[in-house]
Scaffold this motif. Structure first.
Motif, PDB file in Angstrom:
ATOM      1  N   THR A   1      53.980  33.641  46.606  1.00  0.00           N
ATOM      2  CA  THR A   1      53.998  32.210  46.302  1.00  0.00           C
ATOM      3  C   THR A   1      52.752  31.821  45.519  1.00  0.00           C
ATOM      4  O   THR A   1      52.823  31.085  44.532  1.00  0.00           O
ATOM      5  CB  THR A   1      54.094  31.390  47.602  1.00  0.00           C
ATOM      6  N   ARG A   2      51.603  32.326  45.929  1.00  0.00           N
ATOM      7  CA  ARG A   2      50.351  32.023  45.220  1.00  0.00           C
ATOM      8  C   ARG A   2      50.422  32.540  43.781  1.00  0.00           C
ATOM      9  O   ARG A   2      49.976  31.874  42.857  1.00  0.00           O
ATOM     10  CB  ARG A   2      49.164  32.637  45.956  1.00  0.00           C
ATOM     11  N   LYS A   3      51.003  33.727  43.606  1.00  0.00           N
ATOM     12  CA  LYS A   3      51.145  34.271  42.249  1.00  0.00           C
ATOM     13  C   LYS A   3      52.053  33.387  41.402  1.00  0.00           C
ATOM     14  O   LYS A   3      51.777  33.155  40.222  1.00  0.00           O
ATOM     15  CB  LYS A   3      51.659  35.699  42.283  1.00  0.00           C
ATOM     16  N   LYS A   4      53.115  32.885  41.978  1.00  0.00           N
ATOM     17  CA  LYS A   4      53.996  31.969  41.240  1.00  0.00           C
ATOM     18  C   LYS A   4      53.233  30.711  40.826  1.00  0.00           C
ATOM     19  O   LYS A   4      53.399  30.229  39.703  1.00  0.00           O
ATOM     20  CB  LYS A   4      55.215  31.597  42.087  1.00  0.00           C
ATOM     21  N   LEU A   5      52.430  30.195  41.736  1.00  0.00           N
ATOM     22  CA  LEU A   5      51.622  29.016  41.408  1.00  0.00           C
ATOM     23  C   LEU A   5      50.614  29.343  40.315  1.00  0.00           C
ATOM     24  O   LEU A   5      50.403  28.552  39.394  1.00  0.00           O
ATOM     25  CB  LEU A   5      50.911  28.492  42.660  1.00  0.00           C
ATOM     26  N   ARG A   6      49.981  30.491  40.424  1.00  0.00           N
ATOM     27  CA  ARG A   6      49.006  30.920  39.414  1.00  0.00           C
ATOM     28  C   ARG A   6      49.667  31.036  38.046  1.00  0.00           C
ATOM     29  O   ARG A   6      49.164  30.496  37.060  1.00  0.00           O
ATOM     30  CB  ARG A   6      48.392  32.252  39.834  1.00  0.00           C
ATOM     31  N   ASP A   7      50.806  31.704  37.999  1.00  0.00           N
ATOM     32  CA  ASP A   7      51.513  31.867  36.724  1.00  0.00           C
ATOM     33  C   ASP A   7      51.946  30.520  36.148  1.00  0.00           C
ATOM     34  O   ASP A   7      51.872  30.305  34.933  1.00  0.00           O
ATOM     35  CB  ASP A   7      52.724  32.781  36.896  1.00  0.00           C
ATOM     36  N   ALA A   8      52.397  29.622  37.022  1.00  0.00           N
ATOM     37  CA  ALA A   8      52.817  28.294  36.568  1.00  0.00           C
ATOM     38  C   ALA A   8      51.633  27.507  36.022  1.00  0.00           C
ATOM     39  O   ALA A   8      51.744  26.842  34.980  1.00  0.00           O
ATOM     40  CB  ALA A   8      53.483  27.539  37.717  1.00  0.00           C
ATOM     41  N   LEU A   9      50.504  27.580  36.703  1.00  0.00           N
ATOM     42  CA  LEU A   9      49.306  26.881  36.230  1.00  0.00           C
ATOM     43  C   LEU A   9      48.857  27.434  34.878  1.00  0.00           C
ATOM     44  O   LEU A   9      48.576  26.675  33.951  1.00  0.00           O
ATOM     45  CB  LEU A   9      48.165  26.994  37.239  1.00  0.00           C
ATOM     46  N   VAL A  10      48.810  28.741  34.764  1.00  0.00           N
ATOM     47  CA  VAL A  10      48.388  29.364  33.508  1.00  0.00           C
ATOM     48  C   VAL A  10      49.305  28.926  32.372  1.00  0.00           C
ATOM     49  O   VAL A  10      48.838  28.520  31.299  1.00  0.00           O
ATOM     50  CB  VAL A  10      48.350  30.902  33.647  1.00  0.00           C
ATOM     51  N   ALA A  11      50.602  28.995  32.586  1.00  0.00           N
ATOM     52  CA  ALA A  11      51.556  28.593  31.543  1.00  0.00           C
ATOM     53  C   ALA A  11      51.371  27.129  31.173  1.00  0.00           C
ATOM     54  O   ALA A  11      51.396  26.765  29.988  1.00  0.00           O
ATOM     55  CB  ALA A  11      52.990  28.856  32.013  1.00  0.00           C
ATOM     56  N   GLU A  12      51.170  26.302  32.168  1.00  0.00           N
ATOM     57  CA  GLU A  12      50.984  24.870  31.935  1.00  0.00           C
ATOM     58  C   GLU A  12      49.729  24.611  31.094  1.00  0.00           C
ATOM     59  O   GLU A  12      49.751  23.828  30.145  1.00  0.00           O
ATOM     60  CB  GLU A  12      50.898  24.149  33.282  1.00  0.00           C
ATOM     61  N   VAL A  13      48.638  25.273  31.430  1.00  0.00           N
ATOM     62  CA  VAL A  13      47.386  25.090  30.688  1.00  0.00           C
ATOM     63  C   VAL A  13      47.532  25.590  29.256  1.00  0.00           C
ATOM     64  O   VAL A  13      47.124  24.917  28.303  1.00  0.00           O
ATOM     65  CB  VAL A  13      46.209  25.786  31.406  1.00  0.00           C
ATOM     66  N   VAL A  14      48.117  26.756  29.072  1.00  0.00           N
ATOM     67  CA  VAL A  14      48.252  27.333  27.730  1.00  0.00           C
ATOM     68  C   VAL A  14      49.163  26.462  26.866  1.00  0.00           C
ATOM     69  O   VAL A  14      48.887  26.247  25.692  1.00  0.00           O
ATOM     70  CB  VAL A  14      48.747  28.791  27.804  1.00  0.00           C
ATOM     71  N   GLU A  15      50.219  25.924  27.454  1.00  0.00           N
ATOM     72  CA  GLU A  15      51.161  25.111  26.670  1.00  0.00           C
ATOM     73  C   GLU A  15      50.690  23.681  26.438  1.00  0.00           C
ATOM     74  O   GLU A  15      50.953  23.112  25.382  1.00  0.00           O
ATOM     75  CB  GLU A  15      52.525  25.080  27.367  1.00  0.00           C
ATOM     76  N   ASN A  16      50.009  23.086  27.433  1.00  0.00           N
ATOM     77  CA  ASN A  16      49.713  21.658  27.352  1.00  0.00           C
ATOM     78  C   ASN A  16      48.244  21.282  27.436  1.00  0.00           C
ATOM     79  O   ASN A  16      47.904  20.120  27.280  1.00  0.00           O
ATOM     80  CB  ASN A  16      50.473  20.920  28.461  1.00  0.00           C
ATOM     81  N   GLY A  17      47.370  22.249  27.732  1.00  0.00           N
ATOM     82  CA  GLY A  17      45.947  21.956  27.849  1.00  0.00           C
ATOM     83  C   GLY A  17      45.559  21.580  29.269  1.00  0.00           C
ATOM     84  O   GLY A  17      46.391  21.110  30.055  1.00  0.00           O
TER      85      GLY A  17
END
Length: 191
Positions: free
Chosen positions: A9-25
């Motif tokens: 679950t933590r990895k899913k959150l980490r991946d989601a955060l990373v994607a969000e930052v890379v796509e939207n800042g």
């Protein structure tokens, strides 16, 4: 449906955060989009993190440690030319396999999100890399340049290639990585 482990679950959150930052800042990050992207309940975030800022900081430090480990795994190499080459290819293994994580590290560093005690950890990684590069300067393998400049000359191509990989959705070709190293080596080697 099988229940995910806490680590998954933590990895899913980490991946989601990373994607969000890379796509939207970083400034656009919000918990609702991370939760939606990770496909977890909103409360799940708070099992792992205090808040959004804590999430950003913790994930940055985790990824920074993994990135540093990729670069320095051959630190015992006594031949400075081989050491720098191994550092480069270690960096590029990380960049090639995880370009979003690499860009996240760049964006988060620029945003200066760390608490002072976390900044000390991050600075320690930079100091460690500088010391390894300094060995090459001291033994005459590398040009007599400031380790910060040497790091910049080594990392800048990785950043450009990582951005291209994210934008194209394709991995960085191995021959391009080797060719880039050969060109960078010409700029940092003591001739």
């Amino acid at each position: 449906m099988a229940r995910l482990s806490k680590n998954d679950t933590r990895k899913k959150l980490r991946d989601a955060l990373v994607a969000e930052v890379v796509e939207n800042g970083i400034s656009s990050v919000n918990i609702a989009r991370i939760v939606e992207r990770a496909k977890v309940s909103a409360g799940t975030v708070y099992v792992h993190f205090e808040n959004k800022d804590d999430m950003l900081r913790q994930i940055y430090i985790e990824l920074k440690a993994e990135f540093h480990g990729s670069i320095t795994q051959h630190r015992a190499e006594t031949d400075s030319a081989r050491l720098v080459r191994e550092m480069w290819f270690g960096m590029f293994r990380f960049v090639r396999d995880r370009p979003h994580d690499f860009l996240f590290l760049d964006y988060a560093a620029a945003a200066k999100i760390l608490l002072p005690e976390q900044q000390v950890i991050s600075d320690g990684y930079a100091d460690d890399i500088a010391a390894l590069l300094r060995r090459g300067v001291d033994d005459g393998t590398l040009a007599d340049l400031d380790p910060g400049l040497l790091s910049l000359l080594l990392v800048a191509p990785a950043m450009q290639l990582a951005r291209g990989a994210v934008l194209s959705g394709q991995q960085i070709p191995e021959p391009l990585i080797a060719k880039a190293f050969d060109r960078v080596w010409l700029s940092i080697a003591n001739h």
